[in-house]
Write an enzyme that holds these catalytic residues in place. Structure first.
Site, PDB file in Angstrom:
ATOM      1  N   LYS A 267       0.829  -1.199   0.000  1.00  0.00           N
ATOM      2  CA  LYS A 267       0.000   0.000   0.000  1.00  0.00           C
ATOM      3  C   LYS A 267       0.866   1.252   0.000  1.00  0.00           C
ATOM      4  O   LYS A 267       2.054   1.213   0.297  1.00  0.00           O
ATOM      5  CB  LYS A 267      -0.927   0.026   1.226  1.00  0.00           C
ATOM      6  CG  LYS A 267      -1.771  -1.229   1.394  1.00  0.00           C
ATOM      7  CD  LYS A 267      -2.679  -1.467   0.196  1.00  0.00           C
ATOM      8  CE  LYS A 267      -3.431  -2.774   0.360  1.00  0.00           C
ATOM      9  NZ  LYS A 267      -3.981  -3.271  -0.895  1.00  0.00           N
ATOM     10  N   ASP A 268       0.192   2.365  -0.283  1.00  0.00           N
ATOM     11  CA  ASP A 268       0.860   3.659  -0.358  1.00  0.00           C
ATOM     12  C   ASP A 268       1.657   3.962   0.903  1.00  0.00           C
ATOM     13  O   ASP A 268       1.275   3.581   2.012  1.00  0.00           O
ATOM     14  CB  ASP A 268      -0.169   4.785  -0.508  1.00  0.00           C
ATOM     15  CG  ASP A 268      -1.118   4.519  -1.654  1.00  0.00           C
ATOM     16  OD1 ASP A 268      -1.076   5.274  -2.625  1.00  0.00           O
ATOM     17  OD2 ASP A 268      -1.891   3.554  -1.557  1.00  0.00           O
ATOM     18  N   LYS A 269       2.732   4.722   0.725  1.00  0.00           N
ATOM     19  CA  LYS A 269       3.457   5.225   1.883  1.00  0.00           C
ATOM     20  C   LYS A 269       2.786   6.489   2.410  1.00  0.00           C
ATOM     21  O   LYS A 269       2.367   6.541   3.572  1.00  0.00           O
ATOM     22  CB  LYS A 269       4.919   5.519   1.544  1.00  0.00           C
ATOM     23  CG  LYS A 269       5.647   6.165   2.719  1.00  0.00           C
ATOM     24  CD  LYS A 269       7.101   6.434   2.435  1.00  0.00           C
ATOM     25  CE  LYS A 269       7.749   7.082   3.668  1.00  0.00           C
ATOM     26  NZ  LYS A 269       9.178   7.337   3.472  1.00  0.00           N
ATOM     27  N   HIS A 501       0.356   2.463  -5.236  1.00  0.00           N
ATOM     28  CA  HIS A 501       0.927   3.789  -5.062  1.00  0.00           C
ATOM     29  C   HIS A 501       2.034   3.792  -4.028  1.00  0.00           C
ATOM     30  O   HIS A 501       1.959   3.140  -3.014  1.00  0.00           O
ATOM     31  CB  HIS A 501      -0.153   4.762  -4.633  1.00  0.00           C
ATOM     32  CG  HIS A 501      -1.318   4.724  -5.556  1.00  0.00           C
ATOM     33  ND1 HIS A 501      -1.527   5.666  -6.510  1.00  0.00           N
ATOM     34  CD2 HIS A 501      -2.329   3.836  -5.694  1.00  0.00           C
ATOM     35  CE1 HIS A 501      -2.628   5.378  -7.180  1.00  0.00           C
ATOM     36  NE2 HIS A 501      -3.131   4.271  -6.698  1.00  0.00           N
TER      37      HIS A 501
END
Length: 718
Positions: A267-269, A501
């Site tokens: 998952k996105d940072k 992302h």
């Protein structure tokens, strides 16, 4: 969802957009040398040109705060994954009490035997230690040290006793308090750092697990209850951390390796995300105990499963995205754009995150790997980069000048996984660049080649929309077959890699690295559109797919196929033959995949909000819901707002950032100075909610909404 009817005039503030269906003059491909000199990758550099609609966009800030980007995984059953509880699974306490009592009873004979070997005092010390081990369910315990023993042969006998009777305890010899005597130290081991006999077998198990993409873990209680699933599943909630970083922190605290964790996708940072994770034979009490020590990470919703999670085992992700500082000619412009996204969808490009946000895009590294230029690939990964954080850039420059691996490793942050892996390998085997590249974790090193496939796909998608539009299918298009298997179609098992992302604070951040996605159908049937299909009208533009090049994919039977070969030829990459024998860095050894050109957001909602404080939360996170906290009161009825937003536009246009989080403004002499935020002026935000299938990029949906580039504004959260 319709927005409120604002009665404000914004015409004088509007900065007109002139979105075109495609870029009219930009060439389709840039050389990698040019890209390497740029400070960041631009959309046109990776083939992103076109829009679905010609509606005007508007100005807004994406990810001004990482809490403006909330991602919840959607599992294979269609459930949105949320953190809802920190409670342990039922019967855990009862099982552990039974375990503790059985352990004490079980070791009575061994303790008596140990007393005859080492004396009453040492036996009592051991008994107390075993009771602590049982009571704490394997949590980290301080070791115990037996009485000094100067007889080496007797110490050897004690070591052998523990190897035979207490395999979960580890012994070693340490110096006594006086510095002259020798003592035996006893530690509890959950499997961490076990070496010696059986090591070869364990390595074979590890390699076997990797080969079959099954999460490997050599630890776990030998007396794990048979009726309990062997994998602990938990929901991982994290803020402003990527998945690998969060699991690395948890693994370090537990004393287990990061590869022990299974998950469906990264998952996105720069976001707040919740996803499911599994780990082999770990008691939830150990994991739950970390919550009070973890910063920006929480775990909960524990349960036991028979099988661990594999990469790609998800349907998609639910996004809650807040766009701040919205400025448009009128509310009608915002309403039309927001409604249009839900109605018309967007072009399913691979977003900029797929290619990295630094000056060296990942697809350029992938091209070097496909050409078999190992040293070039290593240099692209290690060399200094424009726009990078100063300390990291300095570390890269020093290594390039001196070749001092130890200094480089001491200065590079741990999130630069690829760089650290390469340096470590080159330190041990100087000049072996291929081996150094293969030292990078598998999913990360495969990402480079997958990135090049995505680069070709983006260009092909833009060419398809630019030449033939989005109104209908054309002869030669590829589609997923809908009818009975009676005509000639290409069967294909989809294994599209997922790279979601990754928007880190550093410009050299790499995309997130997952491995394989689940197929939309177990076997994808792809066919080429012919004239009969056009007459029947059975297919629309929504059905059109394009290939990610591989050994089992076919190309469109029209002029779009040429773009793949033209660009790859320019880059010196052969899509039909491998120029080297390393299969994982060869497109001809990859299956390939197909991807839809068009995507609509699922379960799409939107609403307009107003706020005055840039730091107030405009959407609830899982933690907000769990603890009953409320977001700052929001004004949703905008009909009472009559203020002009001219001042707001001027503020957004002149706003600058220094190293801190204070806004900057210019006085009459052009001198930049910190400016106080005016909390009395209301600002407009657009909050969106939608679900996308795995491997689709939310930023590409936002791009269709706003129309300008989706490069994320680099701001810091307070």
């Amino acid at each position: 969802m319709k927005g409120a009817n604002f009665s404000i005039s914004l015409a004088s503030c509007f900065i007109p957009f002139s979105p075109k269906p495609c870029h009219p003059t930009k060439p389709f491909a840039n050389t990698f040398e040019t890209l390497a000199m740029a400070k960041s990758v631009d959309e046109s550099d990776v083939g992103i040109y076109c829009y679905v609609s010609s509606l005007p966009g508007f100005r807004a800030v994406l990810k001004q705060r990482y809490s403006d980007f909330i991602v919840n995984e959607v599992d294979l059953d269609g459930n949105i994954v949320r953190l809802t509880s920190f409670d342990l699974p039922p019967n855990c306490f009862e099982e552990e009490k039974k375990k503790a009592s059985s352990d004490q009873k079980c070791f009575t004979d061994e303790i008596e035997l140990f007393q005859t070997l080492a004396g009453e005092a040492n036996a009592k010390l051991l008994k107390e230690f075993l009771e602590k081990v049982a009571a704490t369910v394997g949590d980290e315990l301080p070791p115990i040290v037996l009485a000094p023993d100067s007889d080496k042969s007797h110490r050897t006998e004690v070591h052998n006793f523990f190897k035979t009777n207490f395999r979960f305890l580890v012994t070693d010899t340490v110096d006594g308090e006086d510095g002259n005597s020798k003592c035996i130290r006893i530690r509890f081991s959950s499997g961490k750092g076990v070496k010696g006999r059986g090591g070869r077998k364990r390595k074979d198990m590890e390699n076997s697990g990797r080969k079959n993409d099954i999460p490997f873990d050599s630890r776990g209680a030998d007396n794990w209850p048979e009726e309990r699933g062997k994998f602990l599943r938990f929901n991982l909630y994290k803020e402003n951390k990527d998945t690998h970083e969060a699991l690395g922190v948890i693994g370090k605290m537990l004393g287990i390796q990061q590869r022990s964790f299974g998950f469906a996708g990264t998952k996105d940072k720069r976001a707040i995300t919740t996803q499911r994770v599994t780990v082999f034979k770990l008691h939830p009490k150990r994991l739950a105990a970390l919550n009070c020590r973890l910063f920006g990470i929480k775990v909960g919703d524990f349960c036991f499963l028979k099988k661990g999670l594999l990469l790609g085992q998800l349907l998609g992700n639910r996004f809650t995205i807040t766009l701040r500082g919205v400025v448009a000619a009128s509310v009608d412009t915002i309403n039309a754009a927001a409604d249009g996204l839900g109605r018309s969808g967007f072009i399913n490009y691979y977003g900029l995150q797929r290619f990295g946000s630094g000056s060296v895009p990942t697809h350029s590294i992938g091209a070097a790997l496909l050409r078999g230029e190992w040293k070039t690939a290593v240099d692209l990964i290690l060399d200094p980069r424009d726009g990078e954080r100063a300390d990291i850039k300095e570390a890269r420059e020093k290594y390039k000048q001196t070749g001092n691996a130890d200094l480089m490793l001491s200065q590079l942050p741990r999130h630069l996984v690829a760089e650290r892996a390469i340096i470590q390998c080159l330190k041990n085997c100087p000049g072996n660049y291929l081996q150094a590249l293969q030292g990078i974790p598998r999913t990360l090193r495969l990402m480079y080649v997958h990135s090049y496939q995505s680069y070709l796909w983006n260009h092909a998608a833009s060419m398809r929309v630019r030449k033939h539009g989005i109104a209908q299918v054309v002869v030669g298009d590829l589609v997923f077959y809908k009818g009975p298997i009676s005509e000639k179609v290409a069967s294909f098992e989809s294994v599209e890699p997922i790279y979601e992302h990754h928007d880190g604070e550093d410009n050299n951040s790499l995309p997130d690295i997952s491995d394989f996605a689940l197929p939309e159908e177990k076997i994808q049937l792809v066919k080429t559109i012919n004239s009969d299909d056009l007459i029947s009208g059975g297919y629309t533009f929504e059905d059109v797919v394009l290939p990610l090049p591989g050994s089992r994919t076919i190309y469109p039977d029209n002029d779009i196929a040429g773009i793949y070969h033209d660009i790859s030829k320019k880059d010196g990459v052969n899509l039909t033959e491998s120029v080297h024998g390393v299969k994982e860095f060869s497109i001809t050894s990859m299956t390939g995949d197909y991807r839809r050109i068009f995507q609509r957001p699922i379960d799409y909602t939107w609403e307009l909000l107003t706020y005055t404080d840039n730091n107030e939360s405009l959407a609830k996170t899982d933690m907000d819901i769990l603890f009953g906290s409320k977001t700052t009161d929001l004004v949703k009825n905008k009909s009472s707002i009559n203020t002009s937003m001219d001042d707001e536009v001027d503020y957004l246009q002149t706003r600058k950032r220094d190293g801190s989080d204070s806004f900057m403004s210019e006085d009459q002499n052009g001198v930049t100075a910190p400016a106080e935020c005016d909390y009395s002026d209301p600002k407009v935000a657009l909050k969106l909610g939608f679900t996308l299938p795995a491997s689709c990029y939310a930023t590409m949906a936002i791009r269709e909404l706003l129309k300008p580039s989706t490069l994320v504004q680099k701001t810091m959260d307070t």
